[in-house]
Design an enzyme around this catalytic site. Structure first.
Site, short mmCIF file in Angstrom:
data_model
loop_
_atom_site.label_atom_id
_atom_site.label_comp_id
_atom_site.label_asym_id
_atom_site.label_seq_id
_atom_site.Cartn_x
_atom_site.Cartn_y
_atom_site.Cartn_z
NE ARG A 172 -4.17 -1.74 0.36
CZ ARG A 172 -4.23 -3.01 -0.01
NH1 ARG A 172 -3.19 -3.58 -0.62
NH2 ARG A 172 -5.33 -3.73 0.19
CB SER A 180 -8.64 -1.63 3.92
OG SER A 180 -8.92 -2.90 3.42
CD GLU A 237 -4.90 2.06 2.09
OE1 GLU A 237 -4.18 2.52 1.20
OE2 GLU A 237 -6.10 1.80 1.93
N1 EPU Z 1 -10.90 -10.83 9.92
C1 EPU Z 1 -11.64 -10.87 11.09
N2 EPU Z 1 -12.65 -9.96 11.24
C2 EPU Z 1 -12.96 -9.05 10.29
C3 EPU Z 1 -12.19 -9.00 9.11
C4 EPU Z 1 -11.16 -9.91 8.94
O1 EPU Z 1 -11.40 -11.70 11.96
O2 EPU Z 1 -13.89 -8.29 10.51
C5 EPU Z 1 -9.85 -11.85 9.71
C6 EPU Z 1 -10.31 -12.85 8.65
O3 EPU Z 1 -11.03 -13.91 9.23
C7 EPU Z 1 -9.02 -13.33 8.07
C8 EPU Z 1 -8.13 -12.10 8.17
O4 EPU Z 1 -8.71 -11.25 9.15
O5 EPU Z 1 -8.44 -14.34 8.88
C9 EPU Z 1 -7.95 -11.39 6.85
O6 EPU Z 1 -9.19 -10.92 6.37
P1 EPU Z 1 -9.44 -10.62 4.80
O7 EPU Z 1 -9.11 -11.81 3.99
O8 EPU Z 1 -10.82 -10.06 4.66
O9 EPU Z 1 -8.35 -9.56 4.41
P2 EPU Z 1 -7.79 -8.24 5.13
O10 EPU Z 1 -6.39 -8.48 5.52
O11 EPU Z 1 -8.74 -7.80 6.19
C10 EPU Z 1 -6.78 -7.23 2.95
C11 EPU Z 1 -6.82 -5.93 2.19
C12 EPU Z 1 -8.14 -5.82 1.41
C13 EPU Z 1 -8.21 -7.01 0.46
C14 EPU Z 1 -8.13 -8.30 1.28
C15 EPU Z 1 -8.11 -9.55 0.42
C16 EPU Z 1 -5.47 -4.35 3.47
C17 EPU Z 1 -5.47 -3.13 4.31
N3 EPU Z 1 -6.67 -4.80 3.08
O12 EPU Z 1 -7.82 -7.19 3.92
O13 EPU Z 1 -8.08 -4.64 0.63
O14 EPU Z 1 -9.40 -6.99 -0.32
O15 EPU Z 1 -6.91 -8.31 2.06
O16 EPU Z 1 -6.86 -9.70 -0.18
O17 EPU Z 1 -4.41 -4.88 3.16
C18 EPU Z 1 -8.70 -2.34 0.50
O18 EPU Z 1 -7.50 -2.06 0.52
O19 EPU Z 1 -9.59 -1.46 0.39
C19 EPU Z 1 -9.12 -3.74 0.61
C20 EPU Z 1 -10.41 -4.09 0.72
#
Ligand code: EPU
Length: 335
Positions: free
Chosen positions: A160, A235, A331
């Site tokens: 990012r 995010s 972010e």
């Molecule tokens: N999780 C929770 N609770 C929540 C959300 C997530 O426990 O409310 C846990 C999930 O169960 C999982 C982990 O956190 O174990 C990761 O969750 P997720 O796969 O949804 O991905 P993220 O790390 O929360 C990142 C990006 C997203 C992208 C997803 C998928 C960042 C800041 N965000 O989210 O990007 O779509 O991975 O690759 O790196 C964005 O930048 O706007 C965005 C949506």
């Protein structure tokens, strides 16, 4: 080129925040932008408006970058090289690539925003970052009005992150992005658990670009709010990177904490998980709140002000720091 006076920026930002732009202009060519730079240098740029939280009226000239067009620079049997102008809608561009069988960005389906801003924060999702397909970036230097080109390496892409968020912030107006995409032997990335599960549920064993894009669209729709329905900016925070020793401490207390290894010394912890543990998931605070299906996303239920959402973000930061001793970095650009 026509400057409008006192218009609301509500429809120009995906959070749907209504602030006033004292003066506003939409530009649809690099030439127009160059002409504008001859008379005015203090500009507030808005493109897809998908990564900003507007907390105040904008007194400087707001410039909406609406430069459209996609061109094929060259191609061979295996790859195609494209130049895509900054004002193209990102997701429409992804769909156009898929319909032409150009591979590389299918995992980045349905990300809101425009092509010209995708390199600034190096958009990424489901195991893919846009930096891996970018060949070059063109932009206008604000000081001189000259068109300059950056190689992929010169952009210093990170998670990012890029020079356009750091040393070159406010100095360059991105006008086009160059991509190299595959025409065959696509490097498909289906390792992300949710993609595999989605493909299996559809009994797809040899996925096409379209299958992957459809799977991503289904996953995103199930977790992330559509900005056309509920204002949001994806995010809101970055996933924090903490030391291994700090992580082991956290794991002792919360054995189920998810993590991704960054290096031997560091671990990334999902901010969404931390925010959920702290009790914010699905909670509403006045006109804004934390999304019920993904705690990393703050939402505007209709009439929230940017200040209100920013206050909620600060409250979450304080709580995460207090509960876990971890600092969450915002972010989204706070204006
Ligand atoms: N999780 C929770 N609770 C929540 C959300 C997530 O426990 O409310 C846990 C999930 O169960 C999982 C982990 O956190 O174990 C990761 O969750 P997720 O796969 O949804 O991905 P993220 O790390 O929360 C990142 C990006 C997203 C992208 C997803 C998928 C960042 C800041 N965000 O989210 O990007 O779509 O991975 O690759 O790196 C964005 O930048 O706007 C965005 C949506």
């Amino acid at each position: 080129m026509k400057i409008q006076q006192n218009i609301s920026l509500k429809k120009y930002n995906t959070f749907g925040i209504s602030v006033n732009a004292k003066r506003f202009i939409s530009v649809d060519s690099v030439y127009e932008l160059q002409q504008l730079l001859k008379v005015e240098k203090n500009l507030f740029l808005i493109s897809g408006g998908s990564n900003m939280l507007l907390t105040k009226d904008i007194e400087t000239l707001v410039v909406h970058i609406d430069i459209k067009g996609i061109s094929i620079d060259k191609e061979d049997e295996k790859a195609v090289y494209l130049t895509v102008n900054a004002g193209e809608d990102w997701h429409e561009f992804v769909l156009w690539c898929i319909s032409n069988e150009y591979g590389g960005i299918e995992n980045l389906s349905l990300i809101p925003g425009n092509v010209g801003t995708c390199p600034i924060q190096n958009i990424g999702a489901y195991g893919v970052e846009v930096k891996d397909t970018i060949t070059k970036i063109e932009g206008l230097e604000v000081a001189s009005g000259k068109l300059v080109t950056f190689s992929n390496k010169a952009c210093k892409f990170g998670y990012r992150n890029s020079i356009f968020k750091n040393s070159h912030k406010g100095k360059i107006i991105l006008t086009s992005v160059g991509f190299k995409l595959t025409k065959k032997e696509h490097q498909l990335n289906t390792s992300y658990g949710a993609i595999e599960a989605e493909l299996i549920s559809k009994e797809i064993t040899k996925p096409t670009l379209k299958n992957i894009s459809d799977a991503i669209i289904a996953i995103r729709k199930s977790k992330l709010p559509d900005p056309k329905e509920i204002g949001n900016s994806g995010s809101f925070f970055k996933n924090p990177v903490i030391s291994q020793s700090k992580f082991l401490e956290l794991q002792k207390k919360y054995p189920k904490v998810p993590s991704y290894s960054v290096s031997n010394a560091d671990v990334k912890v999902p901010a969404g998980w931390l925010i959920e543990q702290a009790g914010f998931k699905g909670k509403r605070f006045g006109n804004c709140g934390v999304h019920e299906k993904q705690a990393l996303v703050l939402v505007n239920y209709g009439d929230a002000s940017g200040k209100e959402i920013y206050k909620l973000a600060q409250k979450i930061q304080e709580s995460i720091l207090h509960t876990f001793g971890i600092s969450l970095e915002i972010e989204v650009n706070i204006i």
